[in-house]
Design a protein around this motif. Sequence first.
Motif, PDB file in Angstrom:
ATOM      1  N   SER A 193      34.003  16.497  84.558  1.00 18.32           N
ATOM      2  CA  SER A 193      33.939  15.206  83.881  1.00 18.32           C
ATOM      3  C   SER A 193      34.781  15.240  82.609  1.00 18.32           C
ATOM      4  CB  SER A 193      32.483  14.861  83.550  1.00 18.32           C
ATOM      5  OG  SER A 193      31.968  15.805  82.648  1.00 18.32           O
ATOM      6  N   PRO A 194      35.282  14.088  82.181  1.00 16.11           N
ATOM      7  CA  PRO A 194      36.128  14.053  80.984  1.00 16.11           C
ATOM      8  C   PRO A 194      35.431  14.585  79.732  1.00 16.11           C
ATOM      9  CG  PRO A 194      36.276  11.970  82.175  1.00 16.11           C
ATOM     10  CD  PRO A 194      35.188  12.769  82.822  1.00 16.11           C
ATOM     11  N   GLN A 195      34.120  14.329  79.592  1.00 18.63           N
ATOM     12  CA  GLN A 195      33.432  14.764  78.380  1.00 18.63           C
ATOM     13  C   GLN A 195      33.350  16.282  78.258  1.00 18.63           C
ATOM     14  OE1 GLN A 195      31.957  12.808  80.730  1.00 18.63           O
ATOM     15  NE2 GLN A 195      29.801  13.300  80.991  1.00 18.63           N
ATOM     16  N   GLU A 196      33.540  17.005  79.363  1.00 20.46           N
ATOM     17  CA  GLU A 196      33.540  18.459  79.293  1.00 20.46           C
ATOM     18  C   GLU A 196      34.696  18.995  78.453  1.00 20.46           C
ATOM     19  OE1 GLU A 196      33.453  19.856  83.317  1.00 20.46           O
ATOM     20  OE2 GLU A 196      31.371  19.214  83.609  1.00 20.46           O
ATOM     21  N   ALA A 197      35.725  18.183  78.257  1.00 20.88           N
ATOM     22  CA  ALA A 197      36.868  18.596  77.444  1.00 20.88           C
ATOM     23  C   ALA A 197      36.580  18.500  75.943  1.00 20.88           C
ATOM     24  CB  ALA A 197      38.092  17.751  77.790  1.00 20.88           C
ATOM     25  N   VAL A 198      35.456  17.905  75.573  1.00 22.90           N
ATOM     26  CA  VAL A 198      35.081  17.804  74.161  1.00 22.90           C
ATOM     27  C   VAL A 198      34.175  18.997  73.847  1.00 22.90           C
ATOM     28  CG1 VAL A 198      34.186  16.308  72.336  1.00 22.90           C
ATOM     29  CG2 VAL A 198      35.224  15.288  74.354  1.00 22.90           C
ATOM     30  N   HIS A 199      34.782  20.173  73.806  1.00 21.22           N
ATOM     31  CA  HIS A 199      34.057  21.416  73.601  1.00 21.22           C
ATOM     32  C   HIS A 199      33.789  21.651  72.118  1.00 21.22           C
ATOM     33  CE1 HIS A 199      38.138  22.675  72.755  1.00 21.22           C
ATOM     34  NE2 HIS A 199      38.456  22.199  73.940  1.00 21.22           N
ATOM     35  N   THR A 200      33.129  22.740  71.808  1.00 24.95           N
ATOM     36  CA  THR A 200      32.679  23.014  70.438  1.00 24.95           C
ATOM     37  C   THR A 200      33.822  23.040  69.430  1.00 24.95           C
ATOM     38  OG1 THR A 200      30.889  24.318  71.384  1.00 24.95           O
ATOM     39  CG2 THR A 200      31.289  24.587  69.045  1.00 24.95           C
ATOM     40  N   SER A 201      34.927  23.680  69.755  1.00 27.87           N
ATOM     41  CA  SER A 201      36.040  23.739  68.795  1.00 27.87           C
ATOM     42  C   SER A 201      36.675  22.359  68.600  1.00 27.87           C
ATOM     43  CB  SER A 201      37.084  24.771  69.226  1.00 27.87           C
ATOM     44  OG  SER A 201      37.658  24.431  70.460  1.00 27.87           O
ATOM     45  N   LYS A 202      36.737  21.565  69.657  1.00 30.65           N
ATOM     46  CA  LYS A 202      37.251  20.197  69.546  1.00 30.65           C
ATOM     47  C   LYS A 202      36.338  19.373  68.635  1.00 30.65           C
ATOM     48  CE  LYS A 202      39.785  16.625  70.942  1.00 30.65           C
ATOM     49  NZ  LYS A 202      41.127  16.446  70.420  1.00 30.65           N
ATOM     50  N   GLN A 203      35.030  19.515  68.805  1.00 27.11           N
ATOM     51  CA  GLN A 203      34.070  18.802  67.963  1.00 27.11           C
ATOM     52  C   GLN A 203      34.250  19.194  66.496  1.00 27.11           C
ATOM     53  OE1 GLN A 203      30.096  19.416  69.489  1.00 27.11           O
ATOM     54  NE2 GLN A 203      30.752  18.951  71.575  1.00 27.11           N
ATOM     55  N   SER A 204      34.449  20.465  66.253  1.00 22.30           N
ATOM     56  CA  SER A 204      34.649  20.957  64.883  1.00 22.30           C
ATOM     57  C   SER A 204      35.902  20.348  64.259  1.00 22.30           C
ATOM     58  CB  SER A 204      34.741  22.478  64.907  1.00 22.30           C
ATOM     59  OG  SER A 204      34.955  22.987  63.627  1.00 22.30           O
TER      60      SER A 204
END
Length: 151
Positions: free
Chosen positions: A95-106
């Motif tokens: 799913s697309p939201q899987e690409a919003v990982h922890t480092s991306k969120q940071s």
Amino acid sequence: MPLHRRPTGRRVRRRIPSDDLGRLQAGAPGPRLDARRLGELGELAARLWLHDQSWIILDANWRCRYGELDIVALTRHHSIVFVEVKTRRSTLQGSPQEAVHTSKQSNIRRTATLWLQRYGRRISHVGIRFDVITCVVHDGAVELQHIVEAF
């Protein structure tokens, strides 16, 4: 969980009506959009969705040394929302939201902090939050999922 934290808000799914889709794809070269154009299509669909919710778009594609904010918007309830938009052709690879990982969120948080330092004092608001809007473009349709308070 794809976002590494259980979203506290709600998920909203919406299929873009064909007349809005026509506006989105005006000038688009057939079903074989390149990755950049596909991303632009997803961000445009997300802005249309937010506009339909009576949100005010404050900024889009704002860049700094930490990264980029896809959309910065103000809700009807005066919250500033930093929206990450992820667009895919299918969910075969996840799913697309899987690409919003922890480092991306940071990186998004750091970028949002700089945006708030520069512009936040000028805007009357009661809080901030981080949402994710996913777009899956297939068969001439765009399916949106808005994940409120995603991280």
